[in-house]
Design a protein around this motif. Sequence first.
Motif, PDB file in Angstrom:
ATOM      1  N   MET A 125      -3.007  -4.143  -6.967  1.00  0.00           N
ATOM      2  CA  MET A 125      -3.497  -2.981  -6.121  1.00  0.00           C
ATOM      3  C   MET A 125      -3.422  -1.754  -6.886  1.00  0.00           C
ATOM      4  O   MET A 125      -4.336  -0.942  -7.038  1.00  0.00           O
ATOM      5  CB  MET A 125      -2.443  -2.857  -4.889  1.00  0.00           C
ATOM      6  N   LEU A 128      -6.198  -1.923  -9.604  1.00  0.00           N
ATOM      7  CA  LEU A 128      -7.538  -1.591  -8.901  1.00  0.00           C
ATOM      8  C   LEU A 128      -7.698   0.020  -8.786  1.00  0.00           C
ATOM      9  O   LEU A 128      -9.013   0.394  -8.748  1.00  0.00           O
ATOM     10  CB  LEU A 128      -7.711  -2.373  -7.667  1.00  0.00           C
ATOM     11  N   PHE A 129      -6.866   0.290  -8.069  1.00  0.00           N
ATOM     12  CA  PHE A 129      -6.969   1.863  -7.580  1.00  0.00           C
ATOM     13  C   PHE A 129      -6.575   2.827  -8.521  1.00  0.00           C
ATOM     14  O   PHE A 129      -7.047   4.019  -8.595  1.00  0.00           O
ATOM     15  CB  PHE A 129      -6.086   2.171  -6.338  1.00  0.00           C
ATOM     16  N   PHE A 243      -7.681  -8.810  -8.330  1.00  0.00           N
ATOM     17  CA  PHE A 243      -8.122  -7.517  -7.835  1.00  0.00           C
ATOM     18  C   PHE A 243      -9.219  -6.930  -8.755  1.00  0.00           C
ATOM     19  O   PHE A 243     -10.179  -6.557  -8.469  1.00  0.00           O
ATOM     20  CB  PHE A 243      -7.296  -6.516  -7.626  1.00  0.00           C
TER      21      PHE A 243
ATOM     22  N   ALA B 241      -7.014  -3.670   0.524  1.00  0.00           N
ATOM     23  CA  ALA B 241      -7.452  -3.029  -0.769  1.00  0.00           C
ATOM     24  C   ALA B 241      -8.661  -3.288  -1.145  1.00  0.00           C
ATOM     25  O   ALA B 241      -9.467  -2.412  -1.833  1.00  0.00           O
ATOM     26  CB  ALA B 241      -6.091  -3.188  -1.694  1.00  0.00           C
ATOM     27  N   MET B 242      -9.231  -4.562  -0.873  1.00  0.00           N
ATOM     28  CA  MET B 242     -10.270  -5.093  -1.534  1.00  0.00           C
ATOM     29  C   MET B 242     -11.480  -4.491  -0.368  1.00  0.00           C
ATOM     30  O   MET B 242     -12.645  -4.601  -0.704  1.00  0.00           O
ATOM     31  CB  MET B 242     -10.533  -6.494  -1.435  1.00  0.00           C
ATOM     32  N   HIS B 249      -7.660   1.590   2.815  1.00  0.00           N
ATOM     33  CA  HIS B 249      -6.911   1.603   1.360  1.00  0.00           C
ATOM     34  C   HIS B 249      -5.711   2.399   1.633  1.00  0.00           C
ATOM     35  O   HIS B 249      -4.500   1.924   1.253  1.00  0.00           O
ATOM     36  CB  HIS B 249      -7.957   2.501   0.289  1.00  0.00           C
ATOM     37  N   ALA B 252      -3.076   0.009   3.018  1.00  0.00           N
ATOM     38  CA  ALA B 252      -2.550  -0.788   1.806  1.00  0.00           C
ATOM     39  C   ALA B 252      -1.668  -0.184   1.156  1.00  0.00           C
ATOM     40  O   ALA B 252      -0.444  -0.708   1.022  1.00  0.00           O
ATOM     41  CB  ALA B 252      -3.828  -1.241   1.192  1.00  0.00           C
ATOM     42  N   TRP B 253      -1.735   1.151   1.160  1.00  0.00           N
ATOM     43  CA  TRP B 253      -0.752   1.830   0.056  1.00  0.00           C
ATOM     44  C   TRP B 253       0.503   1.711   0.850  1.00  0.00           C
ATOM     45  O   TRP B 253       1.686   1.702   0.316  1.00  0.00           O
ATOM     46  CB  TRP B 253      -1.276   3.091  -0.394  1.00  0.00           C
TER      47      TRP B 253
END
Lengths: 313, 279
Positions: A125, A128-129, A243, B241-242, B249, B252-253
Amino acid sequence: MLPLLKKNPVDLVFSSITAIASFSVILFIIGILYVLISESSLAIGKFGVIKFLTSTDWDPVKESFGALTNIYGTVVTTFLSLVLAIPVAIGIAIFVTEISPNFLKGPIGAAIELLAAIPSIIYGMWGLFTLSPIMSAYIEPFLKKITANIPFVSILFQGTPMGIDILTASVILSIMIIPFTASIARDSFNLTPAVVKESAYAIGATKWEVIKNVVIPYSKLGVFGGIVLSLGRALGETMAVAFVLGNNHRITTSLLDAAATITVTLANEFAEADNDVYLSSLFYLALVLFVMSFITLAIAKFFLLKAERKYSR
Amino acid sequence: MTRAQQRKIEGGIALTLSTLAAFLGLFWLVFILGDVLVHGIKALNLSLFLSDPAPPGMEGGGLKNAFIGQLLITLFATMIGVPVGVLGGTFLAEYARGRKIARIISVLADIMVSVPSIVIGTFIYAILVRPMGHFSGWAGSVALSIIMIPVVLRTTEDMLSLVPWTLREAAFALGAPYYKVITQVVYRGAATGILTGILLSIARVAGETAPLLFTSFNNSFFSTDMKGPMSSLTVTIFQYAMGPYEDWHAQAWAAAFVITVFILFLTITGRLIIKWRYK
């Protein structure tokens, strides 16, 4: 050997229960192998072994499947991540064992171990971010620019930097395996007898010469085992790469293209496989992965055991 | 430049690079943890724990279902994995001590620890999910317990081997049968170590995602029914997240923050106990 064993009926029962519990490990390994083979028998019958491993087809509509694109993705990301991780991991091990002042040894060692405890989904994750935008905005254009005029190397960096590609996935994977390699290398370095090192210092060797010519040769078996172990882990890592790799069943020469590994394909497609051949081919992929990683891990274990025997003498 | 200077410079460069490598490792840790903390705390609020997900695209809602699901799946995985692992480790360290079979199982368990967890997911799918006809929380628990067993088994074996053999001989001399020696003397001596191993193995499976993807699957509704599909934090993180929504999002964090803090807490506690007990 054990004087009272089997004399007492409760003891017999208890020892049998513990024996069954420990044999469950063997049962799992045989069970996984058996189930994966029988589930993939449809695909094995249809595509054979050599053809499946060398075909680049991955077409659910035409029901034609081959593993090569997935194996290629797995091998390339694993190889690249090892190339990035090994020098850093060895450097960390050298720092912790030979350079660092004592008060820093504990905290840095602990930090490396915490890095190993973070679950892979967090890495994925974060990749990805956070990492992927950085890669596409700065690092990948930079690599593209400096390699643009070098023949052959420039092929590796063709295409638009999107951040969702082999390079980003390999960087994340390398961050994940650094702690495994580093902690095994550190333990191996620590086993070098002080007397051997002191002898080298006594004839005037510098610190680096002692590390290079005494510590590393002495512990190379253990370090090598650690590297192979990390290789085995990287082969089977799923969430950290799922991801940021895209899911692209093509063989690409550019590191800036999306790709697919065996694990990513399984994660993305397994629950959605809508016909028998498709599902069976996915089980076949899982079988290939299981065999690949099992052999790698067995080799790693072989070297680590050999190292252990050598040091304990 | 003399040879001696050259050697000194070469050494200086190599040692500097090693130091930089160490700080690079530290940098990644701070970067990843810092990022999870900053984003996670921002998204953390009470309704995350107390309410169920809102329909996709709508603001608000929480992840109560995923928290409860994760707890249940991990709890049952622990209840299956710990007894089998501890008993199996007992066999290796006690009844089969020094025998070839103990060495073989020990090596195989070490390999099993690193076998790709997604393969275990496909295995459970074939033997549990398909025969039952649907995804279930039980399947997720069993998948996690298979990952857990070799971990617990190996730590138990190591911890029991640390208990001095003379302690067992003292108990034998009093006429105690072996099972009593194990349960009343050896287990007591190794209790802290075994407990630490269990803590670390829970930390190991709590973050697993891949084996849950096609065993417990996911469920956007609150459910405590282990026989049906069940939501878990990790699979929810993957899905959110996807997904395309900013709100997802953020959640998800937040979920990533909670799970990271939980796992690091267990890991640090485990390490501290080991340090304190086995110095």
